[in-house]
Design a protein around this motif. Structure first.
Motif, PDB file in Angstrom:
ATOM      1  N   LYS A 278       0.819  -1.214   0.000  1.00 46.83           N
ATOM      2  CA  LYS A 278       0.000   0.000   0.000  1.00 46.83           C
ATOM      3  C   LYS A 278       0.861   1.276   0.000  1.00 46.83           C
ATOM      4  O   LYS A 278       0.546   2.268   0.661  1.00 46.83           O
ATOM      5  CB  LYS A 278      -0.957   0.015   1.203  1.00 46.83           C
ATOM      6  N   ILE A 279       1.943   1.250  -0.778  1.00 55.30           N
ATOM      7  CA  ILE A 279       2.851   2.398  -0.883  1.00 55.30           C
ATOM      8  C   ILE A 279       2.734   3.007  -2.281  1.00 55.30           C
ATOM      9  O   ILE A 279       3.004   2.328  -3.274  1.00 55.30           O
ATOM     10  CB  ILE A 279       4.313   1.985  -0.645  1.00 55.30           C
ATOM     11  N   PRO A 280       2.345   4.284  -2.403  1.00 56.20           N
ATOM     12  CA  PRO A 280       2.269   4.921  -3.731  1.00 56.20           C
ATOM     13  C   PRO A 280       3.664   5.234  -4.276  1.00 56.20           C
ATOM     14  O   PRO A 280       4.529   5.748  -3.559  1.00 56.20           O
ATOM     15  CB  PRO A 280       1.473   6.197  -3.473  1.00 56.20           C
ATOM     16  N   HIS A 281       3.872   4.901  -5.544  1.00 55.78           N
ATOM     17  CA  HIS A 281       5.142   5.149  -6.221  1.00 55.78           C
ATOM     18  C   HIS A 281       4.965   6.336  -7.156  1.00 55.78           C
ATOM     19  O   HIS A 281       4.228   6.260  -8.147  1.00 55.78           O
ATOM     20  CB  HIS A 281       5.575   3.900  -6.996  1.00 55.78           C
ATOM     21  N   TYR A 282       5.637   7.453  -6.849  1.00 52.36           N
ATOM     22  CA  TYR A 282       5.576   8.670  -7.649  1.00 52.36           C
ATOM     23  C   TYR A 282       6.806   8.713  -8.565  1.00 52.36           C
ATOM     24  O   TYR A 282       7.936   8.548  -8.100  1.00 52.36           O
ATOM     25  CB  TYR A 282       5.574   9.907  -6.753  1.00 52.36           C
ATOM     26  N   THR A 283       6.577   8.965  -9.850  1.00 51.27           N
ATOM     27  CA  THR A 283       7.666   8.862 -10.827  1.00 51.27           C
ATOM     28  C   THR A 283       7.671  10.032 -11.804  1.00 51.27           C
ATOM     29  O   THR A 283       6.717  10.820 -11.855  1.00 51.27           O
ATOM     30  CB  THR A 283       7.541   7.545 -11.624  1.00 51.27           C
ATOM     31  N   GLY A 346      -5.887   1.452  -2.052  1.00 52.73           N
ATOM     32  CA  GLY A 346      -6.917   1.986  -1.177  1.00 52.73           C
ATOM     33  C   GLY A 346      -7.264   3.445  -1.380  1.00 52.73           C
ATOM     34  O   GLY A 346      -7.825   4.078  -0.474  1.00 52.73           O
ATOM     35  N   LEU A 347      -6.962   3.989  -2.555  1.00 54.52           N
ATOM     36  CA  LEU A 347      -7.287   5.383  -2.829  1.00 54.52           C
ATOM     37  C   LEU A 347      -8.375   5.468  -3.896  1.00 54.52           C
ATOM     38  O   LEU A 347      -8.500   4.579  -4.734  1.00 54.52           O
ATOM     39  CB  LEU A 347      -6.039   6.136  -3.304  1.00 54.52           C
ATOM     40  N   ASN A 348      -9.134   6.556  -3.865  1.00 55.52           N
ATOM     41  CA  ASN A 348     -10.203   6.776  -4.832  1.00 55.52           C
ATOM     42  C   ASN A 348      -9.706   7.729  -5.924  1.00 55.52           C
ATOM     43  O   ASN A 348      -9.257   8.836  -5.614  1.00 55.52           O
ATOM     44  CB  ASN A 348     -11.435   7.362  -4.137  1.00 55.52           C
ATOM     45  N   TYR A 349      -9.802   7.292  -7.181  1.00 56.46           N
ATOM     46  CA  TYR A 349      -9.244   8.092  -8.272  1.00 56.46           C
ATOM     47  C   TYR A 349      -9.875   9.480  -8.341  1.00 56.46           C
ATOM     48  O   TYR A 349      -9.158  10.489  -8.494  1.00 56.46           O
ATOM     49  CB  TYR A 349      -9.438   7.379  -9.614  1.00 56.46           C
ATOM     50  N   ASP A 350     -11.189   9.582  -8.242  1.00 52.79           N
ATOM     51  CA  ASP A 350     -11.851  10.884  -8.343  1.00 52.79           C
ATOM     52  C   ASP A 350     -11.397  11.826  -7.233  1.00 52.79           C
ATOM     53  O   ASP A 350     -11.210  13.033  -7.467  1.00 52.79           O
ATOM     54  CB  ASP A 350     -13.372  10.713  -8.297  1.00 52.79           C
ATOM     55  N   ASP A 351     -11.218  11.283  -6.028  1.00 53.37           N
ATOM     56  CA  ASP A 351     -10.754  12.115  -4.916  1.00 53.37           C
ATOM     57  C   ASP A 351      -9.324  12.603  -5.160  1.00 53.37           C
ATOM     58  O   ASP A 351      -9.008  13.772  -4.937  1.00 53.37           O
ATOM     59  CB  ASP A 351     -10.809  11.331  -3.597  1.00 53.37           C
TER      60      ASP A 351
END
Length: 373
Positions: A278-283, A346-351
């Motif tokens: 559950k770790i977002p990878h920013y690239t 676990g994140l909502n795309y629209d949000d």
């Protein structure tokens, strides 16, 4: 019938001319003069093609420019650039101007890269295109002191890599397009999504010039915010996979990777590790998001390829001088979110889109695939 007569007449004339030259050659024992030792080789003049028109004896000539394109490695972003360079050059062709493209990929092998460049020189190309910093640097070294024009593409820091004296005035035979990355903008996105982030992980290849400045800038940003960070690096896919495991064990809140080709080629092998944790990878490019990363932020690589081709055209056809042709940079405002990964962590795309939208030129969705269609 009229066209056939014209062709027959031209054919007969050519045969007579060829026979005359053959007789002269047979009657002479003089050898052609050898090239002067140490003399710098220059690209041959563009070739011309003769075309017999449908009318009486109309003959038109096309100038054919030979271009050597070398790609650094097989990844979605760089491949997208090459495809758009080739497509744009094709669209710029006219009855007077044609392009012959020689393409190769060195697959991050320096020995192969040098051989490809040598092959381009032996083929007497009129211009070389280097996709990514290592290729551009090798082409620069191989053409130093010559008039051979070189156009690079996807070089993150042309000045830092000493490819140009300055982006505004390159100063020699080389110029091109840059995918300069606004690191602070990505850091702002990380904290907008998670204002309580305490530890950020950096995943990159220390040998990639494209990573040096962005990582330095990211560390300075986080130092100012008082946020902890940890470095994990790798030079092969196996090493990158181990580095990814280490970042998961480090319990980082998010991971940042610049426009690093080593990590790009490994993304399909690591993105599920980050999803499970559950770790977002920013690239630094949308191709990472295509291959499973949570977010890619940066330039439009398709447009970068088009503009690279336009620069090639201006130099070859309109006589633009690389030394005075400014390096082209782009708006880094496009965020691309992998909707599948977004949901899986676990994140909502629209949000997320509503949070990121005020900070970006646009926010685009994408789903996991190996390459762009």
């Amino acid at each position: 019938m009229k066209k056939m007569n014209v062709v027959k007449k031209l054919t007969a004339a050519l045969l007579i001319t060829a026979m005359a030259f053959g007789l002269v050659a047979c009657g002479s024992n003089a050898a052609a003069p050898a090239a002067e030792a140490g003399k710098t080789e220059e690209a041959a003049a563009p070739e011309t093609e003769e075309v017999v028109a449908d009318g009486d004896t109309t003959v038109s000539a096309s100038t054919v420019y030979k271009i050597g394109i070398c790609n650094y490695v097989d990844d979605a972003s760089l491949n997208q650039i090459v495809e758009n360079i080739q497509a744009q050059l094709k669209s710029l062709e006219t009855s007077e101007v044609k392009f012959e493209i020689l393409y190769d990929n060195c697959n991050a092998d320096a020995t192969v890269l040098n051989q490809i460049i040598a092959n381009f020189q032996a083929d007497q190309v009129d211009l070389m295109v280097g996709v990514a910093t290592p290729v551009a640097m090798a082409m620069q070294a191989a053409t130093e002191g010559t008039d051979m024009p070189v156009v690079f593409s996807a070089v993150s820091d042309p000045e830092g890599a000493a490819l140009v004296e300055s982006n505004a005035a390159p100063g020699a035979n080389i110029t091109g397009t840059s995918d300069f990355l606004d690191t602070n903008a990505i850091m702002n996105l990380i904290l907008a999504q998670n204002p309580d982030a305490k530890k950020i992980g950096f995943l990159y290849d220390q040998g990639q010039d494209s990573s040096t400045t962005p990582i330095t800038n990211a560390k300075a940003y986080l130092d100012e915010k008082g946020i902890e960070y940890v470095d994990r690096t790798g030079t092969t896919t196996d090493e990158v996979m181990l580095a990814a495991d280490a970042l998961v064990a480090d319990q980082v809140d998010a991971i940042f990777t610049p426009t690093d080709n080593t990590i790009m080629t490994a993304e399909l092998s690591i993105y599920e590790k980050f999803i499970d944790a559950k770790i977002p990878h920013y690239t630094g490019a949308d191709s990472f998001a295509l291959n499973g990363a949570f977010l890619g932020y940066g330039v439009d690589y398709a447009n970068l390829g088009v503009e690279t081709a336009n620069m090639v055209y201006e130099i070859l056809v309109n006589g633009a001088n690389p030394a005075t042709t400014p390096v082209m940079t782009f708006d880094n405002g496009t965020a691309t979110i992998n909707t599948e990964t977004c949901e899986a962590i676990g994140l909502n795309y629209d949000d997320i889109k509503s949070v990121f939208a005020p900070m970006c030129t646009q926010v685009n969705p994408i789903q996991t695939a190996e390459s762009f269609e």
